[in-house]
Write a protein that holds these residues in place. Structure first.
Motif, PDB file in Angstrom:
ATOM      1  N   ASN A 218       0.850  -1.198   0.000  1.00 50.84           N
ATOM      2  CA  ASN A 218       0.000   0.000   0.000  1.00 50.84           C
ATOM      3  C   ASN A 218       0.886   1.249   0.000  1.00 50.84           C
ATOM      4  N   HIS A 219       0.974   1.926  -1.142  1.00 49.62           N
ATOM      5  CA  HIS A 219       1.843   3.091  -1.295  1.00 49.62           C
ATOM      6  C   HIS A 219       1.024   4.337  -1.616  1.00 49.62           C
ATOM      7  N   LYS A 255      -5.315   5.506   2.117  1.00 47.91           N
ATOM      8  CA  LYS A 255      -4.248   6.501   2.002  1.00 47.91           C
ATOM      9  C   LYS A 255      -3.571   6.744   3.351  1.00 47.91           C
ATOM     10  N   ILE A 256      -4.394   6.797   4.403  1.00 46.29           N
ATOM     11  CA  ILE A 256      -3.833   7.035   5.743  1.00 46.29           C
ATOM     12  C   ILE A 256      -2.905   5.902   6.162  1.00 46.29           C
ATOM     13  N   LEU A 257      -3.228   4.669   5.726  1.00 47.54           N
ATOM     14  CA  LEU A 257      -2.469   3.505   6.160  1.00 47.54           C
ATOM     15  C   LEU A 257      -1.301   3.145   5.261  1.00 47.54           C
ATOM     16  N   THR A 258      -0.917   4.040   4.341  1.00 52.61           N
ATOM     17  CA  THR A 258       0.236   3.771   3.503  1.00 52.61           C
ATOM     18  C   THR A 258       1.524   3.875   4.314  1.00 52.61           C
ATOM     19  N   GLY A 259       2.566   3.263   3.810  1.00 55.16           N
ATOM     20  CA  GLY A 259       3.892   3.443   4.393  1.00 55.16           C
ATOM     21  C   GLY A 259       4.394   2.306   5.238  1.00 55.16           C
ATOM     22  N   TRP A 260       3.529   1.312   5.559  1.00 60.83           N
ATOM     23  CA  TRP A 260       3.981   0.197   6.392  1.00 60.83           C
ATOM     24  C   TRP A 260       4.476  -0.928   5.494  1.00 60.83           C
ATOM     25  N   THR A 261       5.679  -0.777   4.963  1.00 59.79           N
ATOM     26  CA  THR A 261       6.216  -1.768   4.030  1.00 59.79           C
ATOM     27  C   THR A 261       7.283  -2.606   4.733  1.00 59.79           C
TER      28      THR A 261
END
Length: 261
Positions: A218-219, A255-261
């Protein structure tokens, strides 16, 4: 990660297991099976309340309680509870069971299976990922959980683990990362009867959930709505005409939950 996607290491391991034990690869469609179609149960609203139960407390009621809080009822279970009052029985069942030691290497066989990183009898939960024994570690984790159910004691803990696993679901063969699946299971254990809001926050960034419902993919430039939708439809609010959330809420949550890669 969609669990239906090809994973050569996982698929090869499962094929070997099917051949080893001479089983047919399971079909999710349950073709040709006979399915029960029970009538929808009726409920008496007068009995559906939170008032303290004031009825009889005998063998029938003890058995009823234990069947709903444990996996099966033994004669010893009945002996343990027949001489205690109802409040004591409930308090005992709602006491969290001790945290078991983590799963160990119980799969080295001296022939075709050998974990070079983890000796026999020691835990693999902090070991490096290894394609050679990932499938064996998943099986080890399954045995670990089944043993916990067999050793459930007089506690609701194991039933709660299954409850949360069914509700905040991940698929261990889909994730195919046993260290992460173990941490997920222990997260369910930690919050088995705790703060559900905090549990939802924790599971949102849990490695297994990030893999299973595409959070890791999710980016900001390509938001993935899979987890955001499940979070609202299945995990918390529920689906229906009165749910109160919109497609826009799903999109913004992604969108809020993007970035947890």
């Amino acid at each position: 990660m969609n669990p239906e996607e090809n994973n050569p290491v996982r698929d090869r391991f499962l094929k070997q297991q099917y051949q080893k034990y001479n089983v047919t690869e399971p079909e999710l469609g349950f073709k040709g099976s006979t399915r029960r179609d029970p009538q929808k149960p009726s409920f008496d609203p007068a009995k559906m309340n939170l008032n303290n139960y004031q009825g009889p407390w005998g063998l029938e009621q003890i058995t009823h309680l234990l069947r709903r809080t444990k996996f099966g009822v033994t004669r010893q279970d009945l002996r343990d509870f027949e001489n205690v009052d109802m409040d004591t029985a409930v308090d005992s069942l709602l006491t969290e069971a001790p945290v078991p030691s983590p799963p160990v290497n119980d799969y080295n066989n001296g022939e075709d299976i050998f974990d070079t990183d983890v000796p026999w009898g020691e835990t693999w939960v902090n070991a490096s990922y290894s394609e050679l024994v990932t499938g064996e570690r998943v099986m080890s984790l399954k045995r670990f959980w089944m043993q916990g159910i067999l050793d459930q004691g007089n506690s609701i803990t194991e039933k709660m683990l299954l409850f949360w696993h069914n509700h905040l679901v991940t698929q261990w063969w889909g994730v195919f990362y046993p260290q992460a699946s173990y941490r997920y299971l222990e997260l369910m254990r930690e919050y088995q009867m705790g703060d559900i809001k905090q549990l939802i926050k924790e599971v949102t960034i849990d490695i297994s959930m990030l893999y299973y419902l595409n959070g890791a993919q999710n980016h900001k430039d390509a938001p993935d709505e899979n987890y955001a939708r499940e979070l609202q439809e299945l995990f918390t609010i529920g689906k229906g005409p009165n749910a109160g959330y919109t497609e826009g809420d799903v999109q913004m949550a992604a969108k809020i939950l993007t970035g947890w890669t």
